[in-house]
Enzyme design. Structure first.
Site, PDB file in Angstrom:
ATOM      1  N   HIS A 296      -2.002   7.593   7.064  1.00  7.77           N
ATOM      2  CA  HIS A 296      -0.999   8.407   6.359  1.00  7.77           C
ATOM      3  C   HIS A 296      -1.617   9.722   5.874  1.00  7.77           C
ATOM      4  O   HIS A 296      -1.004  10.779   5.976  1.00  7.77           O
ATOM      5  CB  HIS A 296      -0.454   7.656   5.128  1.00  7.77           C
ATOM      6  CG  HIS A 296       0.725   6.774   5.414  1.00  7.77           C
ATOM      7  ND1 HIS A 296       1.890   7.244   5.970  1.00  7.77           N
ATOM      8  CD2 HIS A 296       0.917   5.451   5.188  1.00  7.77           C
ATOM      9  CE1 HIS A 296       2.748   6.235   6.085  1.00  7.77           C
ATOM     10  NE2 HIS A 296       2.183   5.133   5.617  1.00  7.77           N
TER      11      HIS A 296
ATOM     12  N   GLY B 265       0.836  -1.192   0.000  1.00  7.59           N
ATOM     13  CA  GLY B 265       0.000   0.000   0.000  1.00  7.59           C
ATOM     14  C   GLY B 265       0.870   1.239   0.000  1.00  7.59           C
ATOM     15  O   GLY B 265       2.021   1.194   0.440  1.00  7.59           O
TER      16      GLY B 265
ATOM     17  N   CYS C 184       6.366  -0.074   7.210  1.00  8.96           N
ATOM     18  CA  CYS C 184       5.966   1.063   6.385  1.00  8.96           C
ATOM     19  C   CYS C 184       7.151   1.485   5.523  1.00  8.96           C
ATOM     20  O   CYS C 184       8.274   1.566   6.019  1.00  8.96           O
ATOM     21  CB  CYS C 184       5.532   2.205   7.292  1.00  8.96           C
ATOM     22  SG  CYS C 184       5.029   3.672   6.392  1.00  8.96           S
ATOM     23  N   LEU C 185       6.877   1.758   4.246  1.00  7.16           N
ATOM     24  CA  LEU C 185       7.953   2.178   3.339  1.00  7.16           C
ATOM     25  C   LEU C 185       8.573   3.495   3.791  1.00  7.16           C
ATOM     26  O   LEU C 185       9.717   3.790   3.438  1.00  7.16           O
ATOM     27  CB  LEU C 185       7.397   2.329   1.912  1.00  7.16           C
ATOM     28  CG  LEU C 185       6.941   1.038   1.224  1.00  7.16           C
ATOM     29  CD1 LEU C 185       6.172   1.346  -0.045  1.00  7.16           C
ATOM     30  CD2 LEU C 185       8.133   0.131   0.915  1.00  7.16           C
TER      31      LEU C 185
ATOM     32  N   GLN D  35       3.193   9.966   1.078  1.00  4.84           N
ATOM     33  CA  GLN D  35       4.495   9.295   1.074  1.00  4.84           C
ATOM     34  C   GLN D  35       5.339   9.634  -0.153  1.00  4.84           C
ATOM     35  O   GLN D  35       6.535   9.369  -0.163  1.00  4.84           O
ATOM     36  CB  GLN D  35       4.311   7.772   1.151  1.00  4.84           C
ATOM     37  CG  GLN D  35       3.748   7.302   2.481  1.00  4.84           C
ATOM     38  CD  GLN D  35       3.592   5.801   2.487  1.00  4.84           C
ATOM     39  OE1 GLN D  35       2.592   5.277   2.001  1.00  4.84           O
ATOM     40  NE2 GLN D  35       4.569   5.094   3.008  1.00  4.84           N
TER      41      GLN D  35
ATOM     42  N   HIS E  29      -4.124   1.718   7.784  1.00  6.69           N
ATOM     43  CA  HIS E  29      -2.740   2.219   7.770  1.00  6.69           C
ATOM     44  C   HIS E  29      -2.598   3.360   6.746  1.00  6.69           C
ATOM     45  O   HIS E  29      -2.011   4.400   7.048  1.00  6.69           O
ATOM     46  CB  HIS E  29      -1.795   1.052   7.446  1.00  6.69           C
ATOM     47  CG  HIS E  29      -0.339   1.404   7.330  1.00  6.69           C
ATOM     48  ND1 HIS E  29       0.630   0.876   8.170  1.00  6.69           N
ATOM     49  CD2 HIS E  29       0.324   2.218   6.469  1.00  6.69           C
ATOM     50  CE1 HIS E  29       1.812   1.370   7.819  1.00  6.69           C
ATOM     51  NE2 HIS E  29       1.655   2.181   6.783  1.00  6.69           N
ATOM     52  N   GLU E  30      -3.171   3.146   5.555  1.00  7.69           N
ATOM     53  CA  GLU E  30      -3.025   4.154   4.488  1.00  7.69           C
ATOM     54  C   GLU E  30      -3.845   5.412   4.791  1.00  7.69           C
ATOM     55  O   GLU E  30      -3.396   6.523   4.527  1.00  7.69           O
ATOM     56  CB  GLU E  30      -3.428   3.575   3.124  1.00  7.69           C
ATOM     57  CG  GLU E  30      -2.624   2.351   2.659  1.00  7.69           C
ATOM     58  CD  GLU E  30      -1.119   2.487   2.788  1.00  7.69           C
ATOM     59  OE1 GLU E  30      -0.606   3.608   2.708  1.00  7.69           O
ATOM     60  OE2 GLU E  30      -0.458   1.451   3.006  1.00  7.69           O
TER      61      GLU E  30
END
Ligand code: NI
Length: 174
Positions: free
Chosen positions: A140, A44, A94-95, A49, A136-137
């Site tokens: 963000h 995701g 997480c990226l 991000q 999670h997204e």
């Protein structure tokens, strides 16, 4: 070329704004986000991000699930309509916080509405990993990182570990 921002980049802490008009530019960004997500082996990615403060996320958890035909999910203005009291604990990464993984407690089921790149309004009910990923997204988009969902002590330990790792690679040759 889109690039993934990592903590403590300030844009990761800002609230993304709703997309008001779905233009070709918006669709192009979503496609580029998907390419980047696959390149980086993420499941995701939220627009914050990549430094774009618009409410957009892309998701592909890969596994078999009832919404596989919608994959990769491109969600514009996603909104949680309902969340279950039942919770699920999943080890998240997480990226934007590379190298860290911790168990996070979230709702097991969510109902989410969003607009597709074609302008269609959709509402889906999902559970398990897909529900975790959507939460999670959306976090963000509100400037929230998974680390914020941990206990105060775990947060401190995670950021300390992250900083240490980060310092180690800072002076490394490119
Ligand atoms: Ni993330």
């Amino acid at each position: 070329m889109l690039k993934i921002l990592t903590a403590p980049h300030p844009l990761l802490r800002q609230k993304a704004q709703p997309v008001e008009h779905i233009t070709d530019d918006i669709r192009l960004i979503l496609d580029k986000m998907i390419d980047l997500m696959y390149q980086t082996d993420g499941i995701g990615l939220a627009a914050n991000q990549v430094g774009i403060l618009k409410r957009m996320v892309v998701i592909d958890i890969g596994a078999d699930c009832p919404y596989k035909d919608l994959y990769p999910l491109k969600m514009i203005n996603p909104s949680l309509e309902a969340i279950s009291d039942n919770t699920i604990i999943y080890e998240e990464g997480c990226l934007s916080v590379p190298g860290e993984r911790e168990k996070v407690k979230r709702s097991e089921m969510v109902s989410v509405s969003y607009t597709t790149p074609e302008g269609e309004l959709k509402k889906i009910e999902v559970s398990g990993l897909l529900a975790v990923c959507i939460q999670h997204e959306i976090d963000h988009l509100n400037g929230v990182l998974f680390v914020d969902r941990l206990s105060k002590l775990k947060q401190e330990l995670t950021w300390k570990h992250y900083e240490k790792q980060h310092k180690k690679t800072k002076g490394a040759p490119l």
